[in-house]
Design a protein around this motif. Structure first.
Motif, PDB file in Angstrom:
ATOM      1  N   ALA A  81       4.360  12.903 -12.300  1.00 37.23           N
ATOM      2  CA  ALA A  81       4.433  13.892 -11.707  1.00 37.23           C
ATOM      3  C   ALA A  81       6.415  14.464 -11.296  1.00 37.23           C
ATOM      4  CB  ALA A  81       4.113  14.211  -9.885  1.00 37.23           C
ATOM      5  N   ALA A  82       6.959  13.716 -10.839  1.00 34.72           N
ATOM      6  CA  ALA A  82       8.429  13.871 -10.969  1.00 34.72           C
ATOM      7  C   ALA A  82       9.079  14.092 -12.306  1.00 34.72           C
ATOM      8  CB  ALA A  82       9.180  12.201 -10.386  1.00 34.72           C
ATOM      9  N   GLY A  83       8.226  14.284 -13.315  1.00 37.59           N
ATOM     10  CA  GLY A  83       8.936  14.868 -14.371  1.00 37.59           C
ATOM     11  C   GLY A  83       9.823  13.924 -15.063  1.00 37.59           C
ATOM     12  N   PHE A  84       8.801  11.968 -14.973  1.00 32.43           N
ATOM     13  CA  PHE A  84      10.068  10.890 -15.993  1.00 32.43           C
ATOM     14  C   PHE A  84       9.132  11.064 -17.037  1.00 32.43           C
ATOM     15  CE2 PHE A  84      11.673  10.978 -11.820  1.00 32.43           C
ATOM     16  CZ  PHE A  84      13.736   9.960 -12.374  1.00 32.43           C
ATOM     17  N   ASP A 112      -3.898  -2.979 -10.032  1.00 34.13           N
ATOM     18  CA  ASP A 112      -4.545  -1.687  -9.937  1.00 34.13           C
ATOM     19  C   ASP A 112      -3.297  -0.993  -9.391  1.00 34.13           C
ATOM     20  OD1 ASP A 112      -4.166  -3.328  -7.648  1.00 34.13           O
ATOM     21  OD2 ASP A 112      -5.994  -3.187  -6.922  1.00 34.13           O
ATOM     22  N   ARG A 113      -1.932  -1.133  -9.201  1.00 34.89           N
ATOM     23  CA  ARG A 113      -1.418  -0.030  -8.150  1.00 34.89           C
ATOM     24  C   ARG A 113      -0.227   0.101  -9.598  1.00 34.89           C
ATOM     25  NH1 ARG A 113       0.316  -4.875  -3.873  1.00 34.89           N
ATOM     26  NH2 ARG A 113      -1.347  -4.136  -2.641  1.00 34.89           N
ATOM     27  N   VAL A 114      -1.298   0.456 -10.342  1.00 33.62           N
ATOM     28  CA  VAL A 114       0.075   0.636 -11.899  1.00 33.62           C
ATOM     29  C   VAL A 114      -0.338   2.259 -11.767  1.00 33.62           C
ATOM     30  CG1 VAL A 114       0.447   0.680 -13.908  1.00 33.62           C
ATOM     31  CG2 VAL A 114       0.046  -1.130 -12.746  1.00 33.62           C
ATOM     32  N   PRO A 115      -1.559   2.830 -11.362  1.00 34.57           N
ATOM     33  CA  PRO A 115      -2.328   4.034 -12.222  1.00 34.57           C
ATOM     34  C   PRO A 115      -1.412   5.055 -11.456  1.00 34.57           C
ATOM     35  CG  PRO A 115      -4.114   2.145 -12.810  1.00 34.57           C
ATOM     36  CD  PRO A 115      -2.960   1.652 -11.585  1.00 34.57           C
ATOM     37  N   ALA A 116      -1.169   4.633 -10.141  1.00 27.36           N
ATOM     38  CA  ALA A 116      -0.223   5.434  -8.949  1.00 27.36           C
ATOM     39  C   ALA A 116       0.726   5.330  -8.864  1.00 27.36           C
ATOM     40  CB  ALA A 116      -0.724   5.076  -7.389  1.00 27.36           C
ATOM     41  N   ALA A 117       1.458   4.488 -10.054  1.00 29.35           N
ATOM     42  CA  ALA A 117       2.542   4.727  -9.537  1.00 29.35           C
ATOM     43  C   ALA A 117       3.766   5.266 -10.620  1.00 29.35           C
ATOM     44  CB  ALA A 117       3.270   2.726 -10.134  1.00 29.35           C
ATOM     45  N   ARG A 163       0.594  -1.413   0.200  1.00 26.76           N
ATOM     46  CA  ARG A 163       0.167  -0.220  -0.257  1.00 26.76           C
ATOM     47  C   ARG A 163       0.978   1.642  -0.009  1.00 26.76           C
ATOM     48  NH1 ARG A 163      -4.497  -1.369   4.277  1.00 26.76           N
ATOM     49  NH2 ARG A 163      -5.880  -3.573   3.567  1.00 26.76           N
ATOM     50  N   GLU A 164       2.213   1.088   0.800  1.00 27.15           N
ATOM     51  CA  GLU A 164       3.036   2.159   0.664  1.00 27.15           C
ATOM     52  C   GLU A 164       3.898   2.890  -0.916  1.00 27.15           C
ATOM     53  OE1 GLU A 164       3.169   4.285   3.586  1.00 27.15           O
ATOM     54  OE2 GLU A 164       1.802   2.993   3.611  1.00 27.15           O
ATOM     55  N   LEU A 165       3.462   1.928  -1.980  1.00 23.64           N
ATOM     56  CA  LEU A 165       3.658   1.979  -3.228  1.00 23.64           C
ATOM     57  C   LEU A 165       3.695   2.962  -3.089  1.00 23.64           C
ATOM     58  CD1 LEU A 165       5.805   0.611  -5.279  1.00 23.64           C
ATOM     59  CD2 LEU A 165       3.993  -0.088  -6.948  1.00 23.64           C
ATOM     60  N   PRO A 166       2.868   3.662  -3.729  1.00 28.41           N
ATOM     61  CA  PRO A 166       2.724   4.881  -4.766  1.00 28.41           C
ATOM     62  C   PRO A 166       3.996   6.624  -3.421  1.00 28.41           C
ATOM     63  CG  PRO A 166       0.628   4.425  -4.202  1.00 28.41           C
ATOM     64  CD  PRO A 166       1.556   3.597  -3.694  1.00 28.41           C
TER      65      PRO A 166
END
Length: 445
Positions: free
Chosen positions: A397-400, A386-391, A361-364
Motif C-alpha cells: 500500500a505504501a508503494g514498496f 499468519d502476520r506476513v500477509p498484513a505486513a 498485534r500492532e505489527l501492521p
C-alpha cells in the motif's frame, strides 16, 4: 587554458598566480576575489553567481567570442565587464581564463564543474589551503582521520547523521545549513559532541574559532562568515596513526554470534537472520536506520558498526539499558528511545531504512507507519507466519516492491563421542520492501 587559483583563507596570491591574473583576458570569481586581485582596467570580469551562466561565458570566451554582450550585465552572473581596451579590440591578452576560488578549488570546489565542462587537460590548478585544513590547524589537530561532509547547497541530514556516528567530522556550511541548523539537529541524543565554529578564516581582523555545544550553536545567529564547522568527540579526537585517510574501514565481519550480545532468554535475532536483514537494510555512513522493537539491539549495533546513524526503539526499560550496554561494548553510538511503536516513532527523524523485529498485534500499524516515512527500505522479521500477509499488504500500500523468504537453518552441534549433529533453529520469515526509484517525467526508467 583555464588557470584555477585557490586563494586559500585570506593569504595573498602567490607571484605566479598574480602573473597569470595580470596576463589574463578574462577573470572569474566572487566579488571579494576580484576586488582583492587588483585587475587591470581592461581585463574582462565575470562575477560568480549562478554557476551555469558563468561557465557559458567562459565557453564563449574560449571559442573566441568573449567580448562583452551588451545584453548582459556588466560584472553580473555570467556577464563580462571591460573585455575591450588596451589589450586589443577583441579583449584577448594571451587567451587565458583565470578562475579565482576560495581555499583548495579541487576539494568540494569549482574544479569538478570546470573539468566536467572543459576537460581536466585544459585546467592548470594551483591549490590554496582549504578551510578544513586551516580549521584543524587552528586547533593543533591532525585531520587525516576526519570525515568531511559538504552541506553547502545540499541537504543537511547527511552531515547530521555522519556527526552522530564519527568522532571527527568537518562540515562545509552554506545558507540554511550552518552552525545553528547543525546544532539544532544534534542537540539531542548525540553523546558528548562539541562544535568548533570557524568564521572568517584567514582574516586577521575578524577570524574567530569558537567551541560551543550543539545547543549553544542552535541559539545563535552566526551570520555569513562561517565556512566550516567541526563536530568533535573530545575523548576520541586523537586516534591512532592511520594508513588510509578518511572514514574508518567498515567491520571485518558482521552477523555476529548471539554470544557477543547481552540478551534475555534468547530474545535476539539469530545471526542467519541478521545476515540477510543487513544485506537488505544496506546500512552506510550518512544514513539513518531505525531498529523498531529492538530487543537486545543486535541489529541496531550491527548497522552502527557499518557507519549508519541508528535509533533503536524499545518499550521496556531493561531492554533499553541492554541496548546501551551492547552499543558500548561494541564501541558504537545508538540513540535509544523507550516507547511503544507506532506512537514512539512520531518525533523521530525520517529514516533511510527500517528494521522491524517486534510488534505483535500492532505489527501492521507499525509497518504502515515505517513505510510511510522510510526513504529506501523496510525489513520485517516475523516468527508468526499468519502476520506476513498484513505486513506485506502494508508495504504494498505504501508503494514498496516486496519480496521475502522463510529462513530455516540448522547449525552444527556436538554430540558425545566426538560426533556432530544438526540442530535446527526456529524458522523466521523475513519480508522486505524497497522503494522504487523516483521516475523522471519523460525519461523511461
Amino acid at each position: 587554458m583555464i588557470t584555477v587559483v585557490g586563494t586559500g583563507t585570506g593569504a595573498p596570491l602567490p607571484p605566479d598566480a598574480e602573473d597569470a591574473v595580470a596576463r589574463a583576458g578574462l577573470v572569474v570569481g566572487a566579488r571579494r576575489h576580484l576586488a582583492a586581485a587588483r585587475l587591470p582596467a581592461d581585463t574582462g570580469q565575470v562575477v560568480l553567481g549562478p554557476l551555469a551562466p558563468a561557465l557559458d561565458t567562459v565557453e564563449r570566451y574560449l571559442a573566441g567570442t568573449g567580448r562583452r554582450d551588451p545584453a548582459e550585465g556588466a560584472g553580473g552572473a555570467g556577464g563580462v565587464a571591460g573585455a575591450e581596451g588596451a589589450s586589443g579590440a577583441d579583449g584577448v591578452r594571451d587567451g587565458r581564463v583565470v578562475v579565482l576560488a576560495s581555499g583548495d578549488p579541487g576539494f568540494f570546489g569549482i574544479v569538478r564543474a570546470l573539468a566536467e565542462r572543459f576537460g581536466p587537460e585544459r585546467l592548470d590548478v594551483r591549490p590554496g589551503v582549504s578551510s578544513v585544513a586551516t580549521a584543524f590547524a587552528r586547533l593543533g589537530l591532525p585531520w587525516d582521520d576526519a570525515v568531511v561532509v559538504s552541506a553547502h547547497g545540499r541537504d543537511l541530514r547527511t552531515a547530521v547523521h555522519v556527526c552522530r556516528t564519527r568522532p571527527k567530522v568537518a562540515v562545509l556550511t552554506g545558507p540554511g545549513s550552518g552552525p545553528a541548523e547543525l546544532g539544532a539537529a544534534l542537540a539531542h541524543g548525540t553523546g558528548a559532541r562539541v562544535l568548533v565554529v570557524a568564521s572568517a578564516l584567514g582574516d586577521p581582523a575578524h577570524e574567530r574559532v569558537e567551541r560551543v555545544t550543539p545547543a549553544e550553536a542552535a541559539a545563535r545567529d552566526w551570520g555569513t562568515a562561517v565556512s566550516v564547522v567541526l563536530c568533535l568527540d573530545a575523548s576520541r579526537v586523537l586516534a591512532p596513526a592511520r594508513t588510509v585517510a578518511g572514514p574508518a574501514a567498515g567491520p571485518d565481519r558482521w552477523a555476529l554470534d548471539e554470544s557477543e550480545f547481552a540478551h534475555r532468554d534468547s530474545m535476539i535475532s539469530k545471526f542467519e537472520v541478521r545476515a540477510l536483514a543487513l544485506a537488505r537494510i544496506g546500512p552506510r555512513l550518512g544514513e539513518l536506520v531505525w531498529d523498531v522493537g529492538a530487543g537486545s539491539g543486535s541489529v541496531a549495533v550491527e548497522c552502527a558498526r557499518f557507519g549508519a546513524a541508528v535509533t533503536a526503539v524499545e518499550k521496556t526499560r531493561d531492554g533499553c539499558d541492554r541496548i546501551r550496554a551492547n552499543a558500548g561494548a561494541h564501541g558504537v553510538e545508538v540513540r535509544v528511545v523507550q516507547g511503544t511503536a507506532p506512537a514512539a516513532l512520531a518525533g523521530l527523524d525520517d529514516p533511510d531504512a527500517v528494521f522491524i523485529g517486534g510488534g505483535g498485534r500492532e505489527l501492521p500499524a507499525i509497518v504502515t507507519a515505517c513505510a510511510g516515512r522510510a526513504r529506501r527500505a523496510v525489513v520485517v522479521a516475523m516468527a508468526a507466519l499468519d502476520r506476513v500477509p498484513a505486513a506485506r499488504d502494508a508495504l504494498d500500500a505504501a508503494g514498496f516492491a516486496c519480496d521475502g523468504v522463510l529462513l530455516q537453518s540448522s547449525r552444527l552441534a556436538p554430540l558425545p563421542g566426538n560426533v556432530t549433529r544438526l540442530a535446527a533453529t526456529n524458522p523466521v520469515f523475513l519480508l522486505w520492501g524497497v522503494r522504487p526509484p523516483a521516475r523522471t517525467e519523460g525519461v523511461p526508467q
